[in-house]
Every structure is written in structure tokens, then in C-alpha cells.
Design a protein around this motif. Sequence first.
Motif, mmCIF file in Angstrom:
data_model
loop_
_atom_site.group_PDB
_atom_site.id
_atom_site.type_symbol
_atom_site.label_atom_id
_atom_site.label_comp_id
_atom_site.label_asym_id
_atom_site.label_seq_id
_atom_site.Cartn_x
_atom_site.Cartn_y
_atom_site.Cartn_z
ATOM 1 N N ALA A 118 43.905 43.750 50.475
ATOM 2 C CA ALA A 118 43.014 43.075 49.540
ATOM 3 C C ALA A 118 43.411 43.362 48.096
ATOM 4 N N THR B 299 36.563 39.852 51.822
ATOM 5 C CA THR B 299 37.424 38.754 52.274
ATOM 6 C C THR B 299 36.794 37.401 52.010
ATOM 7 N N ARG C 284 46.127 41.146 46.852
ATOM 8 C CA ARG C 284 45.713 39.800 46.477
ATOM 9 C C ARG C 284 45.248 39.737 45.017
ATOM 10 N N GLN D 282 37.053 36.701 48.256
ATOM 11 C CA GLN D 282 38.432 36.456 47.836
ATOM 12 C C GLN D 282 38.908 35.104 48.347
ATOM 13 N N LEU E 148 40.596 43.129 42.883
ATOM 14 C CA LEU E 148 39.714 44.053 43.592
ATOM 15 C C LEU E 148 39.720 45.417 42.921
#
Length: 374
Positions: A106, A78, A109, A81, A112
Motif C-alpha cells: 500500500a 484498499t 502505491r 486507494q 499512505l
Amino acid sequence: MTAAFPPGGTDLAELPTPALLVDRPRMEANLTAMAAALDAAGVALRPHFKTSKCLAVARRQLAHGAIGFTCATPAEVTLLQDAGVADVLWAHQPVGPAKVAFAVGALARGGLTVALDSVEAAAPLARAAEAAGVAVPFVLEVDTGLHRAGVDPDRAVPTAAALAALPALELRGVLTHEGHLAAHGPDRAGLEAAGDLAGRTLVQVAEALRAAGHACPLVSVGSTPGATSAPFAAGVTEARPGTYVYFDANQVGLGSARIEQCAQTVLTRVVSAQRPGTVIVDAGIKAMSSDSIATAGTLGIVCDAAGGPLDGVEFTGGNEEHGYLTGPGTSGLRVGDLLRIVPNHACGTTNMWSALHFVAGDRAVERSPIEARH
């Protein structure tokens, strides 16, 4: 928030102790050397963020050519990111409802990749990702000798086939952590040979996967002790060292670094000298890593205020806020003396602190937060 000290910095003697220090020139030299070695070999650099947990350090690694970062925890993912890092590898199995839910968010987003080593670990994530309409780029973790997580090399092809049958999963390649190299201790030749074998083993697994029809562009090795061997096996595409940014007493013991390359130290003062052969400092186990499997053999290397090792002084134990220095060299120490300790394990030490002080010479020049801690 990163904070600058007054122009010219602050004398280390003015800092409250204990304090976590990072020698900026040493760190920069470490970053430069690793980046140059891997670039010359055509191998990408993806440092492990757990060593610093500090965005100021991460930005310097990116400036030295890192393509992204490796993470161990959701909090690290987190943090990176949120900071705009576009390529993050979560090298830990996302098992359990909370981690599965986090992974799906995640992954949505973008940027990843997760690590998997079994259908049991992958199936809940695959189902949740399919339901959310999210793809799951993943690397297959392979055990090349550590015997922690990771599929045995001869089980990689059938495991990949089983994972390919699950929805939403997209194989990117293979990953290993050659942490078992530390078992060779000061036998550097044996360590280098084991690192080379780990790299070659992973390449062979990648080739077997490709022969079975699986895409496998990523062949990723990762450790600081192995950084001079495993990444240079023909066919390895990236390396994930972590501790190299600071080095530590363990890496000195393994021959991966010299003491003058160690950038992380804990600043401490002698607070008691009541018994011959022992003095007490104000850096205890809450200021250090008490890693019981550390190859350093102690809590760290005791140095003077300028960072030079002290002969005849060992950091043999500690309580929460007290450290025990023993040996004949302690006879020259007095209450109030300022010392610096090179920790046995940089990563574990980092996790004990909420901030670090960048230093240059005997001056503290900047304070930066350490985040995403347990």
C-alpha cells in the motif's frame, strides 16, 4: 454499486425490515457543521472512514473539504486507494507478517501514512520497506489518556529517536485518539476540559520533538466527543472525527449531538406482542451494535416511523434476529408497527450491514453498498 429508487423514492413502509437507513439531509447538515467549525479554526479535517465504510458517504465528506481519510483496517485502506483517495492515514499498528506485507504494498502505491508507537512494531516494517525500496511516512501515536495504543508523552522523544535509527521511516508528526473523553458521560464541562488537555498535551509533545531536531508538521487529534475541544488547542493541525457524520445514541448521551441530528437509524417492525410490558421487533443484535461499553445504556433510542423518540420504550436486549423493547410505552405498540432505532454506536452498527438506504423524509431514495467489513 449505488442504486437509485424510482423517481420520488420508495415509501419506507415498502422496505423489507430490518433495514439500515441514513437520513441524507441530516447527514449533510452534520458534514456542513463540522467542516465549517474546523475550517474557521484553520484545522484540517480527516474523517475516520470506519463510521460509514461507504464510498458514497466518503465522496460527500470530500466535497465538504476533507483532505483525506483515517482507516482502521487494510480493507478500508484498499477500498479508498482503489477509489483514488490520495491521502490515507492507517491509524493502527501494522504488526504481523500479513499486515507488514500489506503495508509495504500500500505504501508503494503512494499517499499512505501509518501509525507507530514502538521499535518492536516498527522494525519488521522498516526492514521489509527497505528491502522493497519503499519509504514509510509515519506518525508517532501518543497516549493522552485513553491508555490503549500510544507512547506515554514523556517517552515520545526517545521513542522518536529510536525509530529514526531504523531504515525507511520518515516521521510526519504525532497522533492521538482521545477516546477516554467518553468516561465523562453527561459531564460536558469535564469532557471539554479533558479534550482541551489532550490537544494541548499532543502539541507539547510535537514541540518537544521539534526541539530535539525531528520534523513534526502534523499534529492530529481524533474523536467526535472531542471535536469541540481538542482540535482547538493552539498548534493542532488536523482532526479525525468519525461518528459525527451520523451521530448516535452514545453521542446524544455525551452531549455531542441532539437526537434530531442523528442520521443513522435501523428500520424495524414489531413482530410479537405476547407479554405485557414487552414487544419483540425484527432487529436483533445482528442488526445493531451490542457495544457493551456504550454510554447510551441500551441498544438504541426507540423512535416512531417518522424518527420521533417514543416515551416509555427502551431497547433493553436482543437475540440474533429479535429485539426486546420494554417499558410502559410498549402498551401502545401493535404487531406490524414500523419503528426506527437510533443505534447506540454508529460505527459498530455499520459493520453489521452490507448496504444502507439513503432517505429523505419518509422516502428511500438511494441504496449504497457498505464495504471493507470484517
